[in-house]
Design a protein around this motif. Structure first.
Motif, short mmCIF file in Angstrom:
data_model
loop_
_atom_site.label_atom_id
_atom_site.label_comp_id
_atom_site.label_asym_id
_atom_site.label_seq_id
_atom_site.Cartn_x
_atom_site.Cartn_y
_atom_site.Cartn_z
N LEU A 156 0.82 -1.26 0.00
CA LEU A 156 0.03 -0.01 0.13
C LEU A 156 1.01 1.19 -0.06
O LEU A 156 0.50 2.34 -0.64
N ALA A 157 2.13 1.27 0.69
CA ALA A 157 2.88 2.42 0.60
C ALA A 157 3.62 2.59 -0.54
O ALA A 157 3.61 3.64 -1.09
N LEU A 158 3.73 1.56 -1.54
CA LEU A 158 4.29 1.74 -2.87
C LEU A 158 3.18 2.24 -3.64
O LEU A 158 3.47 3.38 -4.37
N VAL A 159 1.95 1.88 -3.45
CA VAL A 159 0.75 2.47 -4.23
C VAL A 159 0.57 3.99 -4.16
O VAL A 159 0.48 4.78 -4.74
N ASN A 160 0.88 4.38 -2.80
CA ASN A 160 0.53 5.83 -2.30
C ASN A 160 1.93 6.83 -2.48
O ASN A 160 1.65 7.87 -2.12
N CYS A 161 3.14 6.25 -2.90
CA CYS A 161 4.12 6.98 -2.71
C CYS A 161 4.68 7.65 -4.09
O CYS A 161 5.59 8.60 -4.35
N GLY A 162 3.96 7.32 -5.03
CA GLY A 162 4.14 7.98 -6.28
C GLY A 162 3.69 9.30 -6.48
O GLY A 162 2.73 9.96 -5.87
N THR A 163 4.30 10.27 -7.47
CA THR A 163 3.74 11.70 -7.50
C THR A 163 2.99 11.78 -8.84
O THR A 163 3.14 10.97 -9.66
N LEU A 219 12.88 9.69 -5.35
CA LEU A 219 13.07 9.45 -3.73
C LEU A 219 13.76 10.76 -3.08
O LEU A 219 14.86 11.00 -3.42
N LYS A 220 12.77 11.36 -2.35
CA LYS A 220 13.31 12.62 -2.19
C LYS A 220 13.44 12.84 -0.63
O LYS A 220 14.07 13.60 0.08
N THR A 221 12.43 11.85 0.09
CA THR A 221 12.33 11.96 1.63
C THR A 221 12.39 10.64 2.20
O THR A 221 12.59 9.77 1.57
N PHE A 222 12.57 10.54 3.62
CA PHE A 222 12.43 9.45 4.04
C PHE A 222 11.25 8.71 3.92
O PHE A 222 11.62 7.48 3.64
N GLN A 223 10.16 9.21 4.00
CA GLN A 223 8.76 8.80 3.81
C GLN A 223 8.60 8.06 2.22
O GLN A 223 8.33 6.80 2.15
N ASP A 224 9.04 8.74 1.32
CA ASP A 224 8.89 8.03 -0.09
C ASP A 224 9.82 7.27 -0.08
O ASP A 224 9.86 5.91 -0.84
N SER A 225 10.93 7.18 0.42
CA SER A 225 12.38 6.21 0.16
C SER A 225 12.14 4.97 0.99
O SER A 225 12.02 3.85 0.62
N ILE A 226 11.43 5.05 1.97
CA ILE A 226 11.13 3.70 2.95
C ILE A 226 9.80 3.15 2.41
O ILE A 226 9.87 1.93 2.29
#
Length: 240
Positions: free
Chosen positions: A14-21, A34-41
């Motif tokens: 789910l995190a992968l689904v929601n992390c795209g721009t 990947l710019k932040t800890f949130q999108d990277s993790i």
């Protein structure tokens, strides 16, 4: 795959689904970065989840149903709720199915290794200079020495190179720059037999059938179960 692992994989997906721009246009999507800890993790968790799930055959795993359950669980709005016993039964069925698939793959590979090795040895036996012993060991004299032959209780110093029948080199004392010393009876049967045929100073090529090599065990990452092996062996010295 137990329930806990599956839930963790689901949350990561789910995190992968929601992390795209979001895309600016249909034809010109913005490059994902990947710019932040949130999108990277989140991205790494998605990769790990995909690796856990990708081996499940398409006939068993339905990504749309998985995504629906994932999103509903994340929002705490699950439509079809299963108790723990029912969930465990489903995962047990999945485990049993995956084990059967893996067993079938292994058996198929074993049969292929046996057939490939047998065919190779059958053709190799026809080549000039190749001798086949009663045990099935095949050897070829590359250089004949004039020293003593080792016995089963002797230790020997050798240089060697080991290959699969496709030519892949899996071991070589030449590359290490150091001969190997060992007891004649402390190695695979093909070597034990072959070494006793060699006068010191000789270099032989052994073609070793799987039953005189590592058989069903295989060895390391390169030597698969029931693999036929080829060794170039140079007998440098017999040590008493």
């Amino acid at each position: 795959m137990n329930i806990k692992k599956f839930v963790l994989a689901s949350a990561a997906a789910l995190a992968l689904v929601n992390c795209g721009t979001p895309q600016k246009t249909v034809t010109q999507p913005e490059t994902f970065q990947l710019k932040t800890f949130q999108d990277s993790i989140s991205y790494v968790m998605g990769i790990n989840s995909g690796e856990n799930l990708r081996d499940i055959p398409a006939g068993i795993f339905d990504f749309k149903a998985f995504e629906k359950g994932l999103k509903e669980s994340f929002k705490d709005s699950v439509v079809y709720k299963l108790d723990e016993a029912a969930s465990r039964k489903l995962f047990q069925t999945l485990n049993d199915t995956m084990q059967k698939i893996e067993k079938a793959k292994i058996e198929e590979q074993i049969a292929a290794n046996k057939a490939e090795g047998a065919a190779f040895l059958e053709e190799n036996a026809k080549k000039p200079g190749v001798v086949t012993t009663e045990s099935g060991l095949q050897y070829e004299v590359l250089r004949e020495g004039d020293g003593e032959k080792p016995g089963p209780g002797d230790r020997v110093k050798v240089n060697y190179e080991g290959k699969l029948i496709d030519g892949t080199v899996f071991d070589s004392s030449y590359k290490r720059g150091e001969p190997l010393v060992f007891g004649v009876s402390q190695v695979i049967n093909g070597w034990t037999e072959g070494l006793q045929l060699m006068p010191t100073g000789s270099k032989y090529r052994f073609y070793i059938p799987q039953n005189l090599a590592y058989g069903e065990r295989g060895a390391g990452k390169d030597i698969k179960p029931y693999a036929t092996l080829i060794f170039d062996v140079e007998l440098l010295e017999v040590l008493k």
